[in-house]
Scaffold this active site. Structure first.
Site, PDB file in Angstrom:
ATOM      1  N   ASP A 185     -46.942   0.949  -1.679  1.00 33.99           N
ATOM      2  CA  ASP A 185     -45.618   0.642  -1.147  1.00 33.99           C
ATOM      3  C   ASP A 185     -45.426  -0.866  -1.000  1.00 33.99           C
ATOM      4  O   ASP A 185     -44.382  -1.413  -1.366  1.00 33.99           O
ATOM      5  CB  ASP A 185     -45.434   1.300   0.221  1.00 33.99           C
ATOM      6  CG  ASP A 185     -45.278   2.812   0.157  1.00 33.99           C
ATOM      7  OD1 ASP A 185     -45.382   3.373  -0.959  1.00 33.99           O
ATOM      8  OD2 ASP A 185     -45.064   3.432   1.204  1.00 33.99           O
ATOM      9  N   HIS A 236     -51.572  10.906   4.763  1.00 36.76           N
ATOM     10  CA  HIS A 236     -51.927  11.432   3.446  1.00 36.76           C
ATOM     11  C   HIS A 236     -53.276  12.162   3.500  1.00 36.76           C
ATOM     12  O   HIS A 236     -53.853  12.470   2.464  1.00 36.76           O
ATOM     13  CB  HIS A 236     -52.010  10.306   2.417  1.00 36.76           C
ATOM     14  CG  HIS A 236     -50.791   9.461   2.360  1.00 36.76           C
ATOM     15  ND1 HIS A 236     -50.701   8.239   2.998  1.00 36.76           N
ATOM     16  CD2 HIS A 236     -49.586   9.665   1.768  1.00 36.76           C
ATOM     17  CE1 HIS A 236     -49.503   7.722   2.790  1.00 36.76           C
ATOM     18  NE2 HIS A 236     -48.806   8.564   2.053  1.00 36.76           N
ATOM     19  N   LYS A 257     -43.757   0.839   4.945  1.00 32.84           N
ATOM     20  CA  LYS A 257     -44.980   1.310   5.591  1.00 32.84           C
ATOM     21  C   LYS A 257     -46.183   0.646   4.936  1.00 32.84           C
ATOM     22  O   LYS A 257     -46.197   0.428   3.720  1.00 32.84           O
ATOM     23  CB  LYS A 257     -45.114   2.833   5.478  1.00 32.84           C
ATOM     24  CG  LYS A 257     -43.969   3.598   6.109  1.00 32.84           C
ATOM     25  CD  LYS A 257     -44.249   5.091   6.200  1.00 32.84           C
ATOM     26  CE  LYS A 257     -44.588   5.730   4.874  1.00 32.84           C
ATOM     27  NZ  LYS A 257     -43.529   5.571   3.857  1.00 32.84           N
ATOM     28  N   GLY A 312     -43.683   7.789  -0.621  1.00 28.84           N
ATOM     29  CA  GLY A 312     -43.981   9.048  -1.284  1.00 28.84           C
ATOM     30  C   GLY A 312     -43.289  10.210  -0.612  1.00 28.84           C
ATOM     31  O   GLY A 312     -43.075  10.229   0.600  1.00 28.84           O
ATOM     32  N   SER A 313     -42.913  11.213  -1.404  1.00 34.92           N
ATOM     33  CA  SER A 313     -42.375  12.441  -0.829  1.00 34.92           C
ATOM     34  C   SER A 313     -43.502  13.210  -0.143  1.00 34.92           C
ATOM     35  O   SER A 313     -44.682  12.937  -0.332  1.00 34.92           O
ATOM     36  CB  SER A 313     -41.732  13.291  -1.923  1.00 34.92           C
ATOM     37  OG  SER A 313     -40.628  12.614  -2.492  1.00 34.92           O
ATOM     38  N   GLY A 314     -43.111  14.178   0.679  1.00 32.29           N
ATOM     39  CA  GLY A 314     -44.086  14.959   1.418  1.00 32.29           C
ATOM     40  C   GLY A 314     -44.127  14.629   2.888  1.00 32.29           C
ATOM     41  O   GLY A 314     -44.874  15.255   3.647  1.00 32.29           O
ATOM     42  N   HIS A 315     -43.311  13.620   3.310  1.00 30.29           N
ATOM     43  CA  HIS A 315     -43.279  13.214   4.722  1.00 30.29           C
ATOM     44  C   HIS A 315     -41.937  13.539   5.374  1.00 30.29           C
ATOM     45  O   HIS A 315     -41.606  12.995   6.411  1.00 30.29           O
ATOM     46  CB  HIS A 315     -43.543  11.715   4.837  1.00 30.29           C
ATOM     47  CG  HIS A 315     -44.804  11.265   4.185  1.00 30.29           C
ATOM     48  ND1 HIS A 315     -46.030  11.777   4.522  1.00 30.29           N
ATOM     49  CD2 HIS A 315     -45.031  10.352   3.202  1.00 30.29           C
ATOM     50  CE1 HIS A 315     -46.957  11.198   3.772  1.00 30.29           C
ATOM     51  NE2 HIS A 315     -46.384  10.341   2.965  1.00 30.29           N
TER      52      HIS A 315
END
Length: 330
Positions: free
Chosen positions: A109, A218, A104, A53-56
């Site tokens: 995922d 998250h 991960k 996911g984006s945001g990391h």
């Protein structure tokens, strides 16, 4: 909440357009959400592919380049990429020597990368997978069966990426990646919640004056909440939690990682306390990396990751790397 965006629906696409404009050494397919090093496929080289996911950021797209990943697949914010992205990326980087998927340990995922591996193999691409599950805070958590994958992802991608860059075969690159994961442990602390663009507000409640010990990237809950602690006290707690599980005999790589909103001034002060604890526990430090590398949007806080290394792993860590988010020796 004020955010430097246009609209929530285009946040990931806008960021990918910016990445493409800023880094011509990358090929960025904004529509299909695939980031590839421009010289891929590199002849006679095992390719490394990761995503999430984006945001990391800079994980994972910021780690595409010489000495690390060959491709990355960004999903929507805190959402797994889909198998079609991964198969497209694998086909773009496969030189015939195989592709290692770095995954991960989050349920979405894991499932999507497993499906992508099957589809890629149907297309004649040899695939191996390594699961990163370094977080010692909790055994099972939201979105996870088993330990969560966090800061050790950087160590796996860098060290295995260096081995691939040297021309190691797929079996060795996979073995090195698994070894790095098995030698790594992490623990994270949140001082504030994070804010997703879609929600426009905090994703979880963390009262003023409290912190979350063992938080996930998250915002998943950790071990406990306490009244705010000093940097010294947090380092004692976090490093002891890691060492209770890792018990290193060799020197360690240290990652003091910001969650996104903690300034470098605070991170380096925290790094000093981490080094203090390691010295008191008689753990030798080989290298230290401080900064925002595996983040959680605008969460304030930090994580500590330790990876025990021998001369071979340390040599691979020191090998040249040239990516948007990590570079030295080039």
């Amino acid at each position: 909440m004020k955010m430097l965006i246009n609209v929530a629906e285009t946040v990931v696409a806008d960021a990918l357009r910016g990445l493409a404009a800023s880094h011509p050494e990358l090929t960025v397919d904004v529509e299909n959400r695939v980031i590839v090093r421009r010289d891929a496929p590199v002849p006679d080289k095992v390719a490394l592919l990761s995503g999430g996911g984006s945001g990391h950021e800079p994980l994972h797209g910021g780690f595409v380049g010489v000495g690390m990943l060959d491709a990355a697949c960004p999903g929507e914010v805190f959402t797994s990429p889909v198998p079609d992205q991964m198969v497209r990326a694998a086909a773009a980087v496969d030189s015939g020597k195989g592709v290692l998927f770095v995954v991960k340990n989050y349920t979405g995922d894991v499932l999507n990368f497993e499906m992508a591996a099957e589809l890629a193999e149907d297309e004649g691409i040899q695939v191996a997978k390594v699961l990163v599950d370094d977080d010692v805070a909790v055994t099972d958590s939201t979105h996870t069966a088993g330990r969560r994958g966090t800061g050790a992802t950087l160590f796996v991608e860098k060290i295995a990426g260096a081995a691939a860059e040297e021309g190691a075969p797929l079996e060795r690159v996979e073995a090195i990646a698994r070894r790095v994961n098995a030698s790594s442990r992490s623990f994270g602390v949140a001082l504030s919640p994070c804010t997703t663009p879609a929600k426009g507000g905090p994703t979880f409640d963390l009262p003023a004056g409290e912190l979350e010990l063992g938080v996930g990237i998250h915002g998943e809950p950790g071990r406990e909440r306490r009244a705010m602690m000093t940097s010294r006290e947090i380092a004692d707690y976090a490093v002891d939690a890691v060492l209770d599980d890792l018990r290193p005999d060799n020197p360690v790589l240290v990652l003091v990682n910001g969650m996104g909103a903690t300034p470098q001034l605070e991170l380096y002060g925290f790094a000093a306390e981490v080094h203090r604890v390691l010295g008191e526990r008689r753990v030798a430090v080989a290298r230290t990396l401080v900064g925002n590398y595996v983040t959680s949007l605008d969460m304030a806080g930090a994580s500590v990751t330790l990876c025990q290394v021998d001369e071979d792993l340390l040599r691979l860590w020191d090998a040249p790397v040239r990516t948007a988010g990590l570079r030295w020796g080039c």
